[in-house]
Design a protein around this motif. Structure first.
Motif, PDB file in Angstrom:
ATOM      1  N   ILE A  77       0.889  -1.143   0.048  1.00 10.18           N
ATOM      2  CA  ILE A  77       0.049   0.131   0.091  1.00 10.18           C
ATOM      3  C   ILE A  77       0.906   1.275  -0.047  1.00 10.18           C
ATOM      4  N   ILE A 136      -5.922   4.099   1.022  1.00 11.06           N
ATOM      5  CA  ILE A 136      -7.008   3.376   0.750  1.00 11.06           C
ATOM      6  C   ILE A 136      -8.350   4.205   0.394  1.00 11.06           C
ATOM      7  N   LEU A 287      -6.434  -5.291  -2.995  1.00 11.45           N
ATOM      8  CA  LEU A 287      -5.249  -5.820  -2.390  1.00 11.45           C
ATOM      9  C   LEU A 287      -4.794  -7.052  -3.115  1.00 11.45           C
TER      10      LEU A 287
END
Length: 303
Positions: A77, A136, A287
């Protein structure tokens, strides 16, 4: 040490501050060329409460793998944040820290001294945590869409779950001395205004609003208050009710029975719930895509 500062210390150690970057040594995994150091991994495991509960060797190994997987997820991430040019400004960081900790407090300084880390290092770890959350949200926010038809369909299938429970609107006067409470109750029985006496004598936070607690569910109140309110009619005043907080005098203003929410009333709650569910699904899919594209090497012998 207080529970709050123990929590701060756990954050410091979970992120692996105990080791200097130049002394980290062995690498347990590589993620697209970025290392995850064995020292960070071991420190994270040491602070993970689940390992204290794990007894079987196989279970412990699975937990270790999951712990490493979480660290890999974080690195993926963070790499995506770099690719998209997402950053956390100093203003955003300071706003987050302001709600978490007083960096000037003596106890705070002691925590950092005992941990062997610096405030600067800790701030950078919090910045990373914020960056992960911000990435996110940035990636998923534009993908989330719930139509009115989906919301209505959910409402029709779950209508029985959407209602306002029984509620009461009450005022309260709370004092710590029984003698004073008796005097106030006598004044109320003689016709004195409840709101004025609440503002003058009550020691509870709602005193400045004339003791008005607004609409509450009876089950949220102390049992002794529930029982007394159950005997009152709107407009009536209770007898003295003693609790660990002091002496209560309650005035029942109104009662409201359970009411079924119509679609428009339930819509905001349903939309929020469905959006969260969709976000979770999109996050897992996103993800999974990052994992598929990534070059990951794990040194299983170090686990």
């Amino acid at each position: 040490m207080s529970r709050f500062f123990s929590w701060i210390l756990s954050i410091i150690f979970i992120w692996g501050f105990a080791c200097n970057r130049l002394e980290k040594g062995q690498v347990v995994a590589w993620v697209n060329g970025h290392p995850i150091y064995l020292s960070d991994y071991q420190e994270r495991i040491r602070k993970n409460w689940m390992f204290k509960e794990a007894s079987a060797q196989e279970l412990e190994y699975r937990l270790k793998l999951r712990c490493l997987e979480e660290m890999i997820e974080q690195e993926l991430i963070l790499e995506e944040a770099r690719r998209l040019g997402i950053q956390v400004s100093d203003q955003e960081l300071e706003a987050e820290l302001k709600d978490m900790i007083d960096l000037e407090a003596e106890d705070t300084q002691k925590v950092f001294q005992q941990s062997g880390t610096s405030v600067i290092e800790w701030k950078e770890r919090i910045r990373k945590e914020l960056l992960i959350r911000k990435t996110i949200e940035t990636v998923l926010s534009y993908q989330v869409y719930i139509s009115d038809s989906e919301i209505r369909d959910y409402y029709e299938r779950n209508k029985a779950h959407f209602f306002l429970p029984k509620r009461v609107r009450i005022r309260q006067i709370l004092v710590s001395e029984e003698g004073l409470a008796q005097e106030i109750l006598a004044q109320l029985r003689a016709g004195a205004d409840f709101g004025e006496l609440a503002e003058r004598y009550s020691e509870s936070p709602e005193a400045k609003k004339g003791g008005d607690l607004g609409w509450v569910e009876p089950e949220q109140l102390l049992l002794a208050l529930q029982e007394e309110i159950g005997r009152l009619l709107p407009g009536q005043i209770s007898k003295l009710v003693e609790s660990s907080f002091g002496y209560h005098i309650i005035k029942l203003e109104e009662r409201a029975e359970q009411v079924q929410l119509d679609f428009e009333q339930a819509k905001p709650e349903i939309k929020k719930s469905l959006e969260e569910e969709q976000k979770n699904q999109l996050f897992n899919k996103w993800l999974e895509g990052l994992f598929k594209k990534a070059r990951i090497r794990i040194n299983y012998q170090l686990l």
